[in-house]
Design a protein around this motif. Structure first.
Motif, mmCIF file in Angstrom:
data_model
loop_
_atom_site.group_PDB
_atom_site.id
_atom_site.type_symbol
_atom_site.label_atom_id
_atom_site.label_comp_id
_atom_site.label_asym_id
_atom_site.label_seq_id
_atom_site.Cartn_x
_atom_site.Cartn_y
_atom_site.Cartn_z
ATOM 1 N N UNK A 179 26.338 38.796 109.277
ATOM 2 C CA UNK A 179 27.258 38.776 108.042
ATOM 3 C C UNK A 179 26.784 38.298 106.951
ATOM 4 N N UNK A 180 27.053 39.142 105.704
ATOM 5 C CA UNK A 180 26.536 38.540 104.542
ATOM 6 C C UNK A 180 27.858 38.646 103.510
ATOM 7 N N UNK A 181 27.702 37.827 102.819
ATOM 8 C CA UNK A 181 28.893 37.403 101.934
ATOM 9 C C UNK A 181 28.444 37.573 100.223
ATOM 10 N N UNK A 182 28.968 38.319 99.585
ATOM 11 C CA UNK A 182 28.658 38.758 98.259
ATOM 12 C C UNK A 182 29.734 38.809 97.250
ATOM 13 N N UNK A 183 29.637 38.166 96.106
ATOM 14 C CA UNK A 183 30.548 38.306 95.067
ATOM 15 C C UNK A 183 29.919 39.356 93.899
ATOM 16 N N UNK A 184 30.671 40.276 93.989
ATOM 17 C CA UNK A 184 29.768 41.521 93.288
ATOM 18 C C UNK A 184 30.139 41.437 91.773
ATOM 19 N N UNK A 185 30.987 40.455 91.378
ATOM 20 C CA UNK A 185 31.272 40.254 89.890
ATOM 21 C C UNK A 185 30.067 39.563 89.257
ATOM 22 N N UNK A 186 29.180 38.971 89.892
ATOM 23 C CA UNK A 186 28.142 38.323 89.322
ATOM 24 C C UNK A 186 28.364 36.773 88.983
ATOM 25 N N UNK A 187 29.455 36.253 88.950
ATOM 26 C CA UNK A 187 29.780 34.746 88.746
ATOM 27 C C UNK A 187 31.344 34.738 88.602
ATOM 28 N N UNK A 188 31.567 33.270 88.669
ATOM 29 C CA UNK A 188 32.848 33.018 88.708
ATOM 30 C C UNK A 188 33.489 33.059 87.279
ATOM 31 N N UNK A 189 34.951 33.222 87.381
ATOM 32 C CA UNK A 189 35.545 33.213 85.943
ATOM 33 C C UNK A 189 37.215 32.952 86.556
ATOM 34 N N UNK A 190 38.139 32.972 85.299
ATOM 35 C CA UNK A 190 39.455 32.655 85.488
ATOM 36 C C UNK A 190 40.228 33.663 84.776
ATOM 37 N N UNK A 191 39.591 34.949 84.782
ATOM 38 C CA UNK A 191 40.648 35.902 84.170
ATOM 39 C C UNK A 191 41.694 36.521 85.157
ATOM 40 N N UNK A 192 42.714 37.322 84.596
ATOM 41 C CA UNK A 192 43.651 37.766 85.563
ATOM 42 C C UNK A 192 43.247 39.078 86.173
ATOM 43 N N UNK A 193 42.055 39.700 85.842
ATOM 44 C CA UNK A 193 41.554 40.819 86.306
ATOM 45 C C UNK A 193 40.066 40.750 86.598
ATOM 46 N N UNK A 194 39.843 41.649 87.753
ATOM 47 C CA UNK A 194 38.255 41.541 88.063
ATOM 48 C C UNK A 194 37.338 42.072 86.929
ATOM 49 N N UNK A 195 36.162 41.216 86.973
ATOM 50 C CA UNK A 195 35.312 41.715 86.083
ATOM 51 C C UNK A 195 34.553 42.947 86.562
ATOM 52 N N UNK A 196 33.797 43.828 85.735
ATOM 53 C CA UNK A 196 33.011 45.050 86.320
ATOM 54 C C UNK A 196 32.266 44.455 87.442
ATOM 55 N N UNK A 197 32.017 45.454 88.373
ATOM 56 C CA UNK A 197 31.360 45.061 89.634
ATOM 57 C C UNK A 197 30.045 45.167 89.432
ATOM 58 N N UNK A 198 28.779 44.417 89.701
ATOM 59 C CA UNK A 198 27.392 44.791 89.890
ATOM 60 C C UNK A 198 27.122 45.644 91.046
ATOM 61 N N UNK A 199 26.068 46.478 91.050
ATOM 62 C CA UNK A 199 25.621 47.432 91.884
ATOM 63 C C UNK A 199 24.718 46.623 92.975
ATOM 64 N N UNK A 200 24.400 45.739 92.913
ATOM 65 C CA UNK A 200 23.696 45.080 94.010
ATOM 66 C C UNK A 200 24.001 45.380 95.239
ATOM 67 N N UNK A 201 25.263 45.166 95.523
ATOM 68 C CA UNK A 201 25.930 45.327 96.982
ATOM 69 C C UNK A 201 25.816 46.658 97.368
#
Length: 762
Positions: A228-250
């Motif tokens: 199993x692989x775990x990935x955070x597609x936003x590219x970095x941590x943040x504290x916004x109330x919405x998701x950041x644009x997802x990266x295409x790496x996943x």
């Protein structure tokens, strides 16, 4: 080449070496025993930081075969992966930034957990010399000119130039001179154009090209082994109330691995992390697993063709993953909207029972969808204004929403509970005081360090709001270092105190301890310090809950129930209106909507992490609540004894609820009738309810205007009113009179006036 050229070469060498070590099993964490030990350690540490971590739908995770966990939002830097490790029930190996893996402390634990380093371009970017601008944006839009630049030394084809404030990046195709170069595409972003056309140009960063082939090989190797692989597609941590644009790496990893091995059977599991207060100690969290996504064969075929077809396949799979993440996360445009939604969710009453934490998160998610769908309706706008007014009054009184409903008690009841809880607070404070004093340096240092790290992270980021995503991580990391050192110091001090205490000052206990060895005394010191800290955690947590519940009691003592009753009635009216509107609009979004099957719809969830601290605290809290119930029964008995036995007086509803935690209620009668309220909600007296019970609900709803003057006379205390109402035949003249007076059936009504329901007869 200059510094900009050396940095990416060094980064590529480090990334290749690290990824190769991961791929061929030469890293420290390759042994499963080491991985399992470190996972157990970190899950216990993070479990201590949070009071409760609940999960939903963990049964959807495939038990065998390769799985890619796509996790969002990334709200808690190094804590997020550990929460997934706690609930995935499988070994998960995360992709981590190579810059973090190169740190001594984090890198060591990352390698032990078999992390896969990912070299990010932004981590290798360096500030370029001079300023850049566009000389002629119309005739030569791809020609970038420089002022005081050294393009030939700092840039080369394939690298990128990045603009400030995340305005965009452009790929360099040709370096003409130190002051001119060509980029791949015309820049059309308005913010980027403003920077490049302003007088004097703009600063920039040189971003090297990073070869990720070694990282992809490591990922493919793990997936082909059924891991199993775990990935955070936003590219970095943040504290916004919405998701950041997802990266295409996943999606590139998923499609690439499946294209190389058509029999792979890879599943992508969208995973949502929802925190109540991510940066606070002993807060709560919910992890939600979505429906696994299979890789469509047609997308794999398009990926194999390369070019535009490859990009289209990645984009289509990325949209599917984004849709899956939206089903398990909370996304609002700003914090104000999130507060509005959360208040509305708390006021909504789906059932007579309290919801679990996982159900609260799912209900909030549904409220967000409903609000975004119907936000322009006049009724929704009206409720939004009323909720904002209600929140403002809560801030004025210094109360929380769940405390308002529990303020309907008299001064005698409030005074007894106030004294009871103050006594408990003093007892728990005395018990928790030694451990609190011992750990005070930890609280101070972790707070100071985490805030400094948050300020530094905020200054270095363009997406963080207040950088709260790094606070919990640094609190845990600092505590892990400071607590053992502090306990060691206390143990050494204990040894010195026992050994060097004068004989004339020694007690029997000290004399017995002095006969022990130094090592034994040292270990006893460690044990005592740990026990005192544990005690402080249990009792201090309950003490804080009591401190929060004292304010509404104090307000009731000062201003009396007559004034606090107004806010409670306002809440009840608002809750009724929200519940009615949600029950009306809900089926239009969710066809299976039914407030009688709320648990089946929202899922019961589970709290798979329940440590000894939580169990002990709950048991202690139950003991305190039993004492409060005894107080209520004594007060109720005293009132009954002093009553003249006349049950015809209105009970007023002033003593129907407890002050403190949600869910408690008491049914003793009030000492005097309630004062008239400016709100339209006036609960009927027992005799009125007896009359209403003799009438069928549908008959009452269809003839509400007929009974309005009758109920008014009942509340006024007319001696013959109840008898007259009881003698009214069902479905007879009363129904006819109601029809003649223009009463309309409540069923199917869409206006707020028509939907008001049973208790709005004014």
């Amino acid at each position: 080449m200059g510094s900009a050229g050396n940095a990416p070469e060094e980064g590529r060498r480090r990334s290749s070496a690290a990824a190769a070590a991961v791929a061929d099993g030469r890293d420290v964490g390759e042994t499963f025993l080491v991985y399992d030990l470190f996972r157990a350690f970190w899950t216990r540490v993070v479990g201590l930081f949070f009071r409760e971590i609940a999960e939903r739908n963990a049964h959807l995770i495939p038990k065998t075969g390769p799985v890619m966990f796509v996790v969002a939002p990334h709200h808690n830097q190094f804590v997020d992966p550990v929460i997934l490790l706690m609930h995935a029930m499988r070994r998960v190996y995360f992709l981590a930034a190579a810059v973090s893996m190169r740190r001594k402390f984090i890198g060591f634990y990352g390698r032990c957990l078999r992390g896969i380093p990912v070299e990010r371009q932004q981590d290798l970017a360096v500030v370029g010399s001079g300023h850049i601008h566009l000389e002629d944006r119309y005739s030569e839009p791809t020609l970038v000119s420089g002022i005081g630049t050294r393009f030939t030394q700092e840039l080369e084809p394939g690298m990128k130039i990045a603009l400030p404030r995340s305005a965009g990046m452009a790929k360099v195709t040709e370096v003409l001179s130190d002051t001119q170069l060509h980029i791949a595409r015309e820049i059309k972003d308005l913010q980027a154009m403003e920077l490049l056309t302003q007088p004097g140009g703009t600063k920039y960063k040189a971003v090297p090209h990073v070869d990720q082939d070694d990282m992809y090989r490591a990922v493919y190797s793990r997936l082909n082994n059924g891991e199993c692989i775990g990935i955070f597609p936003e590219g970095g941590s943040h504290d916004r109330t919405e998701m950041l644009p997802l990266k295409a790496g996943a999606t590139i990893m998923a499609l690439g691995a499946t294209a190389a091995n058509p029999e792979l059977g890879l599943k992508i599991v969208p995973t949502g992390l929802n925190y109540f207060h991510p940066s606070k100690f002993r807060s709560r969290a919910v992890i939600d697993f979505g429906q696994p996504i299979e890789i469509p064969p047609e997308l794999v075929e398009k990926y194999r063709r390369g070019g535009d077809a490859k990009r289209e396949s990645c984009d289509e799979l990325l949209r599917t993953v984004a849709d899956g993440l939206k089903q398990v996360t909370l996304n609002t445009p700003d914090m104000e909207t999130l507060r509005l939604i959360q208040t509305g969710r708390r006021l909504y009453r789906p059932t007579q029972h309290s919801l679990t934490m996982a159900q609260q998160v799912e209900l909030t998610r549904r409220f967000i969808k409903g609000y975004n769908t119907y936000r322009d309706l006049p009724e929704v706008k009206e409720l939004r204004e009323r909720i904002a007014d209600y929140d403002q009054q809560l801030r004025y009184y210094g109360l929380r929403d769940h405390q308002v409903e529990t303020m309907r008690i008299g001064r005698a009841h409030a005074g007894a509970l106030f004294v009871w809880r103050v006594v408990w607070l003093i007892i728990m404070g005395l018990v928790a005081l030694p451990g609190t004093v011992l750990n005070a340096p930890v609280f101070v240092v972790t707070s100071v360090v985490s805030k400094r790290k948050a300020r530094a992270a905020l200054a270095a980021s363009t997406v963080k709001v207040r950088a709260r995503d790094v606070i919990a991580t640094w609190k845990i990391m600092v505590a892990l270092v400071l607590v053992p050192l502090l306990y060691t110091l206390y143990s050494v001090m204990a040894v010195v105190f026992v050994r060097r205490t004068p004989k004339w000052a020694q007690t029997d206990v000290l004399q017995q301890l002095s006969q022990l060895s130094t090592v034994s005394i040292y270990l006893w010191g460690w044990t005592l310090a740990a026990f005192m800290s544990y005690t402080a955690l249990i009792f201090g947590e309950q003490a804080m809950d009591i401190v929060k519940s004292i304010r509404p009691l104090f307000l009731t003592l000062i201003v009396g129930a007559e004034h606090t009753e107004l806010l409670a009635r306002q809440r009840e009216n608002l809750s009724n209106d929200i519940t009615e509107l949600v029950n009306e609009l809900g089926p239009q979004i969710y066809p299976e909507f039914s407030n009688t099957r709320i648990s089946e719809q929202l899922g019961t969830g589970a709290t798979t992490h329940a440590n000894l601290i939580n169990g002990t605290a709950d048991a202690f809290h139950r003991k305190m609540r039993e004492g409060e119930q005894a107080i209520r029964q004594r007060i109720a008995g005293a009132r009954r004894a002093s009553s003249d036995g006349d049950d015809d007086e209105g009970d007023g509803g002033a003593d129907n609820a407890d002050v403190g935690d949600e869910g408690d209620s008491s049914t003793e009668p009030a000492a005097r009738p309630r004062r008239a309220s400016k709100y339209t909600f006036n609960p009927p007296t027992p005799r009125t309810m007896e009359t209403l019970n003799s009438i069928s609900p549908m008959e009452f709803l269809s003839t509400v205007t007929t009974f309005t003057p009758l109920l008014g006379s009942l509340e006024a205390g007319s001696p013959n009113a109840a008898g007259d109402a009881a003698d009214t035949p069902r479905g007879g003249d009363a129904a006819k009179r109601g029809t003649q007076r223009g009463a309309e059936p409540a069923t199917g009504a869409s206006t707020p006036e028509a939907r008001r329901g049973l208790f709005y007869f004014t």
